[in-house]
Each structure stands twice: as structure tokens, then as C-alpha cells.
Design a protein around this motif. Sequence first.
Motif, PDB file in Angstrom:
ATOM      1  N   LEU A  13       0.827  -1.200   0.000  1.00  0.00           N
ATOM      2  CA  LEU A  13       0.000   0.000   0.000  1.00  0.00           C
ATOM      3  C   LEU A  13       0.860   1.247   0.000  1.00  0.00           C
ATOM      4  O   LEU A  13       0.611   2.197  -0.751  1.00  0.00           O
ATOM      5  CB  LEU A  13      -0.929  -0.008   1.217  1.00  0.00           C
ATOM      6  N   HIS A  14       1.888   1.260   0.847  1.00  0.00           N
ATOM      7  CA  HIS A  14       2.749   2.438   0.936  1.00  0.00           C
ATOM      8  C   HIS A  14       3.510   2.675  -0.358  1.00  0.00           C
ATOM      9  O   HIS A  14       3.641   3.806  -0.823  1.00  0.00           O
ATOM     10  CB  HIS A  14       3.731   2.272   2.090  1.00  0.00           C
ATOM     11  N   VAL A  15       4.001   1.588  -0.961  1.00  0.00           N
ATOM     12  CA  VAL A  15       4.729   1.713  -2.227  1.00  0.00           C
ATOM     13  C   VAL A  15       3.800   2.189  -3.331  1.00  0.00           C
ATOM     14  O   VAL A  15       4.194   2.992  -4.195  1.00  0.00           O
ATOM     15  CB  VAL A  15       5.387   0.365  -2.600  1.00  0.00           C
ATOM     16  N   LEU A  16       2.563   1.740  -3.322  1.00  0.00           N
ATOM     17  CA  LEU A  16       1.598   2.170  -4.320  1.00  0.00           C
ATOM     18  C   LEU A  16       1.335   3.667  -4.199  1.00  0.00           C
ATOM     19  O   LEU A  16       1.267   4.387  -5.209  1.00  0.00           O
ATOM     20  CB  LEU A  16       0.298   1.384  -4.159  1.00  0.00           C
ATOM     21  N   VAL A  17       1.191   4.153  -2.977  1.00  0.00           N
ATOM     22  CA  VAL A  17       0.982   5.582  -2.759  1.00  0.00           C
ATOM     23  C   VAL A  17       2.181   6.378  -3.256  1.00  0.00           C
ATOM     24  O   VAL A  17       2.041   7.394  -3.956  1.00  0.00           O
ATOM     25  CB  VAL A  17       0.724   5.870  -1.265  1.00  0.00           C
ATOM     26  N   LEU A  18       3.385   5.936  -2.909  1.00  0.00           N
ATOM     27  CA  LEU A  18       4.595   6.650  -3.324  1.00  0.00           C
ATOM     28  C   LEU A  18       4.785   6.572  -4.832  1.00  0.00           C
ATOM     29  O   LEU A  18       5.202   7.552  -5.464  1.00  0.00           O
ATOM     30  CB  LEU A  18       5.808   6.060  -2.606  1.00  0.00           C
ATOM     31  N   GLY A  19       4.496   5.409  -5.412  1.00  0.00           N
ATOM     32  CA  GLY A  19       4.616   5.275  -6.863  1.00  0.00           C
ATOM     33  C   GLY A  19       3.638   6.176  -7.595  1.00  0.00           C
ATOM     34  O   GLY A  19       4.000   6.821  -8.593  1.00  0.00           O
ATOM     35  N   ALA A  20       2.402   6.231  -7.119  1.00  0.00           N
ATOM     36  CA  ALA A  20       1.415   7.125  -7.732  1.00  0.00           C
ATOM     37  C   ALA A  20       1.844   8.575  -7.605  1.00  0.00           C
ATOM     38  O   ALA A  20       1.662   9.382  -8.532  1.00  0.00           O
ATOM     39  CB  ALA A  20       0.050   6.918  -7.070  1.00  0.00           C
ATOM     40  N   GLY A  21       2.454   8.915  -6.469  1.00  0.00           N
ATOM     41  CA  GLY A  21       2.945  10.278  -6.288  1.00  0.00           C
ATOM     42  C   GLY A  21       4.068  10.618  -7.248  1.00  0.00           C
ATOM     43  O   GLY A  21       4.109  11.714  -7.821  1.00  0.00           O
ATOM     44  N   ALA A  22       5.001   9.685  -7.445  1.00  0.00           N
ATOM     45  CA  ALA A  22       6.116   9.919  -8.368  1.00  0.00           C
ATOM     46  C   ALA A  22       5.619  10.058  -9.800  1.00  0.00           C
ATOM     47  O   ALA A  22       6.100  10.913 -10.558  1.00  0.00           O
ATOM     48  CB  ALA A  22       7.135   8.791  -8.260  1.00  0.00           C
ATOM     49  N   GLU A  32      12.121   6.177   7.341  1.00  0.00           N
ATOM     50  CA  GLU A  32      13.260   5.794   6.506  1.00  0.00           C
ATOM     51  C   GLU A  32      12.792   5.101   5.231  1.00  0.00           C
ATOM     52  O   GLU A  32      13.320   5.347   4.137  1.00  0.00           O
ATOM     53  CB  GLU A  32      14.197   4.870   7.292  1.00  0.00           C
ATOM     54  N   PHE A  33      11.795   4.242   5.360  1.00  0.00           N
ATOM     55  CA  PHE A  33      11.230   3.536   4.210  1.00  0.00           C
ATOM     56  C   PHE A  33      10.657   4.523   3.197  1.00  0.00           C
ATOM     57  O   PHE A  33      10.899   4.413   1.988  1.00  0.00           O
ATOM     58  CB  PHE A  33      10.143   2.585   4.712  1.00  0.00           C
ATOM     59  N   VAL A  34       9.909   5.498   3.688  1.00  0.00           N
ATOM     60  CA  VAL A  34       9.277   6.479   2.808  1.00  0.00           C
ATOM     61  C   VAL A  34      10.335   7.342   2.121  1.00  0.00           C
ATOM     62  O   VAL A  34      10.252   7.600   0.911  1.00  0.00           O
ATOM     63  CB  VAL A  34       8.291   7.357   3.604  1.00  0.00           C
ATOM     64  N   ILE A  35      11.325   7.796   2.864  1.00  0.00           N
ATOM     65  CA  ILE A  35      12.380   8.633   2.279  1.00  0.00           C
ATOM     66  C   ILE A  35      13.129   7.863   1.197  1.00  0.00           C
ATOM     67  O   ILE A  35      13.386   8.381   0.102  1.00  0.00           O
ATOM     68  CB  ILE A  35      13.352   9.116   3.374  1.00  0.00           C
ATOM     69  N   ARG A  36      13.479   6.624   1.499  1.00  0.00           N
ATOM     70  CA  ARG A  36      14.208   5.807   0.521  1.00  0.00           C
ATOM     71  C   ARG A  36      13.418   5.619  -0.760  1.00  0.00           C
ATOM     72  O   ARG A  36      13.927   5.845  -1.868  1.00  0.00           O
ATOM     73  CB  ARG A  36      14.525   4.442   1.142  1.00  0.00           C
ATOM     74  N   ASP A  37      12.152   5.223  -0.633  1.00  0.00           N
ATOM     75  CA  ASP A  37      11.368   4.910  -1.822  1.00  0.00           C
ATOM     76  C   ASP A  37      10.966   6.155  -2.598  1.00  0.00           C
ATOM     77  O   ASP A  37      10.957   6.145  -3.835  1.00  0.00           O
ATOM     78  CB  ASP A  37      10.124   4.110  -1.430  1.00  0.00           C
TER      79      ASP A  37
END
Length: 206
Positions: free
Chosen positions: A43-52, A122-127
Motif C-alpha cells: 500500500l505504501h509503495v503504491l501511494v509513493l509510486g502514484a505520487g512519483a 526511513e522507508f518512505v524517504i528511501r522509496d
Amino acid sequence: MRRLTLYARSRQVPASLATVVIGAVLVWALTRGGDEGPGDPRLHVLVLGAGAVAASIGLSGQDLALDRTAAIRWVPRRTAHVLFAAAVTGAVPLAVPAVGGAVTGAADGGADGAVLTAEFVEFVIRDSAGLMGLAALGAALSGGHYAWTLPFGWLAFSFVAPPPTSTPAEVGAWMMLPPGTPAATWTAIALTVAGTTAYAVAGPRR
């Protein structure tokens, strides 16, 4: 300030920002009450990917010739643009729990009053940094209109890839791995540096 405002408008920054926020809220709303466990990063990666992907819209302007004029110091502007987009992309999932619940299933506290942990930050910053590096690299290689293809493609691969059992596999699945995983951290750093540098120096491809 006027120059900054004009730059933001020419790069569709307001529209990109709105899309990032709306995308994060929609993903959270659509998956609320799903099967994702506290340690599930999808879920978190999906949110970050959509943001990018949304932020990649502004990596090229309306006039490609202007993006290459020597009269404007483009390198620092492009570098700041990528880093700012990465910061905003990462800030949204960190802020959503405070305004609506829990995008942070990996955070302590669950859906009721989630408390962010250092590991999740840290996970959010990295991704977010790695994904924006991919978007910047996509802009340099394929142009601003196709900058989204690299982060989207790698994100899609990460969702279907089997659990990594070797270092190359960890590199491929870097955005899904826990914080502190060396292969994931160095992959994100390499993508951020390579993408930002290529975009800052070369600009978006015609």
C-alpha cells in the motif's frame, strides 16, 4: 517570488501536487479494511509510486527549446525540482494518518491514532527518493511526457516479482524491502543520484 510562481505554473506543479494528494487519499480509501497486514509494504509503495508518476508531469515545460537555453541556470533548478518533488511525494503518506486515518500500516498504533516510526520514515524517504530518481531518469531518456514509464514499470515489476533470494533479486525488489536492507538502500541512492544528475545536466529529451 514571481519567477518561482511562473516556474511552478509552467511545470504544472499545482496540478501535480493536487494529483499526489488525491491519489494518496484514494488509495487509502479504496484499500481501507483490506487484507494488508502491518508489515505489508504494498500500500505504501503504491501511494509513493502514484505520487512519483503524478510529479513526473512537471519534469518538462511547454517549450522544450526554453529548457535548453543557456540564459537560464537550469542545473540547480532541475536538481531542486527533483528533490522537492521527492520530498512532497514522501510527505503526503506521512501526513495522511494525521488527517484521515492510517496510510501507515507499518506504523505503530494501527488505524487509530497511528504513530510514525523511524523505520517507516526511513522507508518512505528511501522509496520516494528512488522513485523520483527513476522519473527524472525517464525524463532525460524519453522526455517529460514519458517520464512516468520507469517508476511505473519498476513498481509493476515489484508487485509481481517473487520474494528475493539473492542480491540481484533484492535490487529488483528494492522498493518492497524493509528499511535498512543494504541492497535496497544503495539501489535507491544510485537511482536518485543517476536520475537527478542526468536530468539536471541533460534536461528532458525532445
